[in-house]
Design a protein around this motif. Sequence first.
Motif, mmCIF file in Angstrom:
data_model
loop_
_atom_site.group_PDB
_atom_site.id
_atom_site.type_symbol
_atom_site.label_atom_id
_atom_site.label_comp_id
_atom_site.label_asym_id
_atom_site.label_seq_id
_atom_site.Cartn_x
_atom_site.Cartn_y
_atom_site.Cartn_z
ATOM 1 N N THR A 49 35.133 40.668 37.131
ATOM 2 C CA THR A 49 34.849 41.867 36.081
ATOM 3 C C THR A 49 33.382 42.469 35.944
ATOM 4 O O THR A 49 33.059 43.588 35.954
ATOM 5 C CB THR A 49 35.099 40.840 35.141
ATOM 6 O OG1 THR A 49 34.596 39.861 35.493
ATOM 7 C CG2 THR A 49 36.354 40.186 34.963
ATOM 8 N N TRP A 50 31.959 41.784 36.471
ATOM 9 C CA TRP A 50 31.198 41.824 35.937
ATOM 10 C C TRP A 50 30.833 43.080 36.957
ATOM 11 O O TRP A 50 30.397 44.377 36.259
ATOM 12 C CB TRP A 50 29.765 40.379 36.936
ATOM 13 C CG TRP A 50 28.669 41.724 36.574
ATOM 14 C CD1 TRP A 50 27.874 41.674 37.825
ATOM 15 C CD2 TRP A 50 28.202 41.301 35.715
ATOM 16 N NE1 TRP A 50 26.369 41.639 37.661
ATOM 17 C CE2 TRP A 50 26.258 42.064 36.334
ATOM 18 C CE3 TRP A 50 27.920 41.070 34.032
ATOM 19 C CZ2 TRP A 50 25.302 41.949 35.252
ATOM 20 C CZ3 TRP A 50 26.830 40.943 33.380
ATOM 21 C CH2 TRP A 50 25.500 41.612 33.422
ATOM 22 N N ASP A 51 31.283 43.706 38.153
ATOM 23 C CA ASP A 51 30.869 44.735 39.267
ATOM 24 C C ASP A 51 31.437 45.820 38.407
ATOM 25 O O ASP A 51 31.889 46.970 38.529
ATOM 26 C CB ASP A 51 31.630 44.632 40.594
ATOM 27 C CG ASP A 51 30.904 43.471 41.678
ATOM 28 O OD1 ASP A 51 29.245 43.114 41.135
ATOM 29 O OD2 ASP A 51 31.064 42.670 42.075
ATOM 30 N N HIS A 115 39.281 48.964 29.671
ATOM 31 C CA HIS A 115 39.520 48.945 30.681
ATOM 32 C C HIS A 115 39.529 47.838 31.399
ATOM 33 O O HIS A 115 40.639 47.524 32.132
ATOM 34 C CB HIS A 115 38.038 49.904 31.747
ATOM 35 C CG HIS A 115 38.392 49.874 32.940
ATOM 36 N ND1 HIS A 115 39.290 50.777 33.459
ATOM 37 C CD2 HIS A 115 37.453 49.081 33.987
ATOM 38 C CE1 HIS A 115 38.630 50.558 34.368
ATOM 39 N NE2 HIS A 115 37.982 49.407 34.990
ATOM 40 N N LEU A 116 38.933 46.903 30.483
ATOM 41 C CA LEU A 116 38.807 45.370 31.460
ATOM 42 C C LEU A 116 39.786 44.628 31.406
ATOM 43 O O LEU A 116 40.878 44.047 32.342
ATOM 44 C CB LEU A 116 37.729 44.518 31.296
ATOM 45 C CG LEU A 116 36.032 45.000 31.816
ATOM 46 C CD1 LEU A 116 34.900 44.348 31.081
ATOM 47 C CD2 LEU A 116 36.345 44.574 33.471
ATOM 48 N N SER A 117 40.461 44.906 29.766
ATOM 49 C CA SER A 117 41.955 44.215 29.736
ATOM 50 C C SER A 117 42.642 44.550 30.393
ATOM 51 O O SER A 117 43.924 43.941 31.105
ATOM 52 C CB SER A 117 41.823 45.029 28.288
ATOM 53 O OG SER A 117 42.463 44.328 28.120
ATOM 54 N N PHE A 120 42.363 43.487 34.469
ATOM 55 C CA PHE A 120 42.604 41.967 34.971
ATOM 56 C C PHE A 120 43.270 41.054 34.199
ATOM 57 O O PHE A 120 43.469 39.799 34.572
ATOM 58 C CB PHE A 120 40.858 41.207 34.999
ATOM 59 C CG PHE A 120 39.933 42.030 36.103
ATOM 60 C CD1 PHE A 120 40.118 41.572 37.063
ATOM 61 C CD2 PHE A 120 39.188 43.285 35.675
ATOM 62 C CE1 PHE A 120 38.977 41.978 37.719
ATOM 63 C CE2 PHE A 120 38.260 43.916 35.994
ATOM 64 C CZ PHE A 120 38.263 42.838 37.301
ATOM 65 N N ASP A 121 44.037 41.354 32.900
ATOM 66 C CA ASP A 121 44.397 40.421 32.154
ATOM 67 C C ASP A 121 46.014 40.342 32.043
ATOM 68 O O ASP A 121 46.881 39.471 32.306
ATOM 69 C CB ASP A 121 44.751 41.504 30.887
ATOM 70 C CG ASP A 121 43.179 41.124 30.223
ATOM 71 O OD1 ASP A 121 42.230 39.627 30.412
ATOM 72 O OD2 ASP A 121 43.007 41.392 28.679
#
Length: 124
Positions: A49-51, A115-117, A120-121
């Motif tokens: 998630t960091w990258d 975007h992360l949600s 990855f969610d």
Amino acid sequence: MDLLSWIIGPQLIGIIFTLAGYIQKRFPPKKINALYGYRMPSSMKNQETWDEANHYAARFMMRSGFMLLLVGIVTTAVLCAVNLEHETFMFVNSILLIPSAIGFCVALIVSTEKHLSRKFDNKP
């Protein structure tokens, strides 16, 4: 108008965002840290998630910075054409600078978090 009139305004935030995005893209933070990179709880969960967050945020900053730079140049050109007094011109440009800075920072966070949600969610 002088050179300062063409620098102070929304285009200044555009330049800052574009440069920050370029630096983050060119020299991405390798590991999760508390000093450099897109540092939100959702991005610091793990290395993946960091990258992804830092890659996305760098691209967003470069695109939005370039767009804000263009909008700022057009706004300054219009204000110059109106032929305002220098103090009034700088006041209007400064008033545009603050909301554009805050707005684009909020947009960066909201867009990156969405975007992360999305990415990855939905994973098990």
